[in-house]
Design a protein around this motif. Structure first.
Motif, PDB file in Angstrom:
ATOM      1  N   GLU A   1      26.665   6.704 -43.412  1.00  0.00           N
ATOM      2  CA  GLU A   1      27.526   6.770 -42.229  1.00  0.00           C
ATOM      3  C   GLU A   1      28.929   7.242 -42.600  1.00  0.00           C
ATOM      4  OE1 GLU A   1      28.549   4.092 -38.278  1.00  0.00           O
ATOM      5  OE2 GLU A   1      27.593   3.155 -40.030  1.00  0.00           O
TER       6      GLU A   1
ATOM      7  N   ARG B   1      28.881  10.977 -43.328  1.00  0.00           N
ATOM      8  CA  ARG B   1      28.794  11.793 -42.113  1.00  0.00           C
ATOM      9  C   ARG B   1      30.173  12.009 -41.493  1.00  0.00           C
ATOM     10  NH1 ARG B   1      27.286  10.501 -36.464  1.00  0.00           N
ATOM     11  NH2 ARG B   1      26.428  12.388 -35.526  1.00  0.00           N
TER      12      ARG B   1
ATOM     13  N   PRO C   1      18.731   2.650 -36.102  1.00  0.00           N
ATOM     14  CA  PRO C   1      19.987   3.114 -35.476  1.00  0.00           C
ATOM     15  C   PRO C   1      20.623   4.290 -36.205  1.00  0.00           C
ATOM     16  CG  PRO C   1      20.298   1.002 -36.588  1.00  0.00           C
ATOM     17  CD  PRO C   1      18.844   1.258 -36.574  1.00  0.00           C
ATOM     18  N   HIS C   2      20.422   4.367 -37.516  1.00  0.00           N
ATOM     19  CA  HIS C   2      21.039   5.445 -38.298  1.00  0.00           C
ATOM     20  C   HIS C   2      20.291   6.763 -38.115  1.00  0.00           C
ATOM     21  CE1 HIS C   2      23.746   2.617 -40.260  1.00  0.00           C
ATOM     22  NE2 HIS C   2      22.711   1.789 -40.318  1.00  0.00           N
TER      23      HIS C   2
ATOM     24  N   GLU D   1      18.726   7.383 -35.297  1.00  0.00           N
ATOM     25  CA  GLU D   1      19.044   7.700 -33.903  1.00  0.00           C
ATOM     26  C   GLU D   1      20.417   8.344 -33.772  1.00  0.00           C
ATOM     27  OE1 GLU D   1      18.940   4.316 -31.260  1.00  0.00           O
ATOM     28  OE2 GLU D   1      17.708   5.479 -29.875  1.00  0.00           O
ATOM     29  N   LYS D   2      21.410   7.837 -34.541  1.00  0.00           N
ATOM     30  CA  LYS D   2      22.778   8.374 -34.467  1.00  0.00           C
ATOM     31  C   LYS D   2      22.958   9.629 -35.312  1.00  0.00           C
ATOM     32  CE  LYS D   2      24.778   4.466 -35.595  1.00  0.00           C
ATOM     33  NZ  LYS D   2      25.834   3.458 -35.885  1.00  0.00           N
TER      34      LYS D   2
ATOM     35  N   ASN E   1      23.007   9.670 -38.662  1.00  0.00           N
ATOM     36  CA  ASN E   1      23.666   9.408 -39.945  1.00  0.00           C
ATOM     37  C   ASN E   1      22.803   9.866 -41.119  1.00  0.00           C
ATOM     38  OD1 ASN E   1      25.829   8.252 -38.629  1.00  0.00           O
ATOM     39  ND2 ASN E   1      25.043   6.163 -38.804  1.00  0.00           N
TER      40      ASN E   1
END
Length: 464
Positions: A102, A105, A131-132, A134-135, A137
């Protein structure tokens, strides 16, 4: 050293590494097999060449190139590449890697995380990636030998594209082995070993499409070839060539490598093939699939249990002896063990294969369970209830019950189903085997019941 290290730049070949690792393809052009994925113009190749592969799950048997494809992507992509194994990593390490990705990024650096044997991660570990992914990252690349539908969380799976890798063909394995024999930098070229196509085909056929296993066998076989100097000292006559012969390959193989996982998809694929071969009355195919399972190390008692199931599901009352024979086979396996017990199972599957088939019982019981589920649980009719006490008799328990043995036909005109299912027919015997006689008996019972009903009606009219 951390568990998570970027792939190092290629350096001088370390000859102490296994041959399979040394010969790992470094580019898509060196890669052999999976043309449906990386052939010219195919979606995976296009996405790799565009440096936009997204999140991926590679699903295929061992030795088909899952890790190799991930490493090729690492060499071709403009991203940090982090590799770790699901066997070694825990949730703490995963969270650390996700935090680093993260931060990277935020500075404009992409991170690709490669997870070998991703199916070994539990639900909580897989959820840590979600979540990573999905985002954006990380780009996730997972490799698994197990069906992702069962082993990967649906939420994570929906954010990845699944690519299915096929076992390599014998011709492809032979090409790889020939390349390894001739490669002087990374392969066995410095050993000056030769091998005929037939010998290489034998290795390929015995390794079941697994390139890594084929390389391992070749490496062992190459080491078993006596050097010219030692051969001359032993016999006084130098060998014609340092050739890998059929006998040397036999010594190197010892035992055929069969693709199998007693808890994975192949386990269910093979038992399905056995069951469907029996159902289709094909004794040769049934014996083959049985042999595949037993020789790969399947628990014989598991097979025995499934064979018993076949007897009641697909043969049923068309041949009641089938169940007895299968139970005897189960007892024989339990009593004498393996490998002697394999013939008892073979006898059972051949008997089931050639026996008359009927799924009438299976269908009947399925209909029963549907009715149990969808209809009201009506109370047992009073005339079918036992009445051991005077109170129960007073309440009408047992009133109207007809004792079949007191009747000449032995069949009473008495409804035994609850009122809401009156007249329901579940078991409909076929004309196969003994069920043909059972069907005739069922028809006879119906006639007798109708006759009893008519006689009772006539008596009532006469009495009135």
């Amino acid at each position: 050293m951390s568990l998570f290290q970027p792939i190092p730049n290629a350096g001088p070949t370390d000859t102490t590494r296994p041959l399979a690792d040394r010969m790992r393809p470094r580019t898509l052009d060196e890669y052999v097999g999976q043309e449906h994925l990386i052939g010219p113009g195919k979606p995976l190749r296009v996405s790799i060449e565009r440096d936009d592969p997204g999140s991926i799950i590679f699903w295929g048997p061992p030795g088909t190139g899952k890790t190799t494809l991930a490493k090729i992507i690492a060499n071709m992509t403009k991203a940090e590449f982090i590799e770790f194994s699901a066997v070694l990593a825990g949730i703490k390490e995963i969270k650390q890697v996700m935090a680093d990705a993260e931060r990277a990024r935020q500075y404009g650096t992409r991170t690709i995380v490669f997870i070998d044997e991703i199916h070994r991660f539990n639900k909580a570990q897989q959820d840590a990636f979600l979540p990573h992914v999905e985002k954006g990252n990380i780009r996730l690349i997972g490799a698994t030998t197990e069906n992702p539908s069962f082993e990967i969380n649906s939420a994570l799976l929906s954010r990845c594209r699944v690519y299915v890798l096929n076992p390599l063909t014998e011709e492809q394995i032979v090409l790889l082995l020939r390349r390894a024999l001739e490669d002087r930098d990374r392969g066995l070229g410095e050993m000056n070993r030769t091998a005929s196509d037939d010998v290489l085909k034998k290795i390929a056929s015995y390794t079941s499409g697994d390139a890594r296993s084929a390389y391992n066998v070749l490496e062992v076989a190459a080491g078993l070839v006596p050097s010219p100097l030692l051969a001359k000292e032993a016999s006084g006559v130098p060998p014609e060539q340092s050739e890998i012969t059929d006998d040397i390959v036999h010594d190197a193989l010892q035992r055929r490598i069969l693709l199998y996982d007693k808890t994975g998809e192949e386990h269910y694929n093979l038992i399905s093939a056995l069951h469907k071969s029996v159902r289709n009355s094909d004794p040769d195919a049934a014996l083959y699939w049985l042999g595949r399972m037993l020789e790969a190390g399947e628990d014989p008692l598991y097979i025995a249990r499934r064979v018993v199931r076949m007897a009641v599901e697909d043969i049923g009352l068309a041949d009641p002896n089938a169940l007895s024979l299968c139970m005897a086979a189960r007892d024989a396996v339990d009593f004498i063990g393996m490998p002697e017990g394999n013939l008892a199972l073979a006898q059972a599957v051949v008997y089931l294969s050639v026996a008359p088939k009927s799924n009438a019982l299976y269908t009947a019981y399925g209909s029963v369970t549907e009715d149990v589920e969808r209809t009201a649980a009506e109370p047992v009719p009073l005339h079918l209830r036992n009445a051991p006490t005077s109170l129960m008799k007073g309440l009408g328990y047992g009133k109207g019950y007809q004792y079949a043995h007191d009747l000449e036909s032995k069949v009473a005109d008495m409804e035994c189903l609850p009122e809401n299912l009156r007249g329901r027919v579940y078991y409909q015997p076929t004309g196969e085997g003994i069920e043909k006689r059972i069907r005739e008996r069922v028809e006879e019972i119906k006639r007798q019941r109708s006759h009893t009903k008519q006689a009772a009606s006539a008596r009532q009219k006469k009495e009135s």
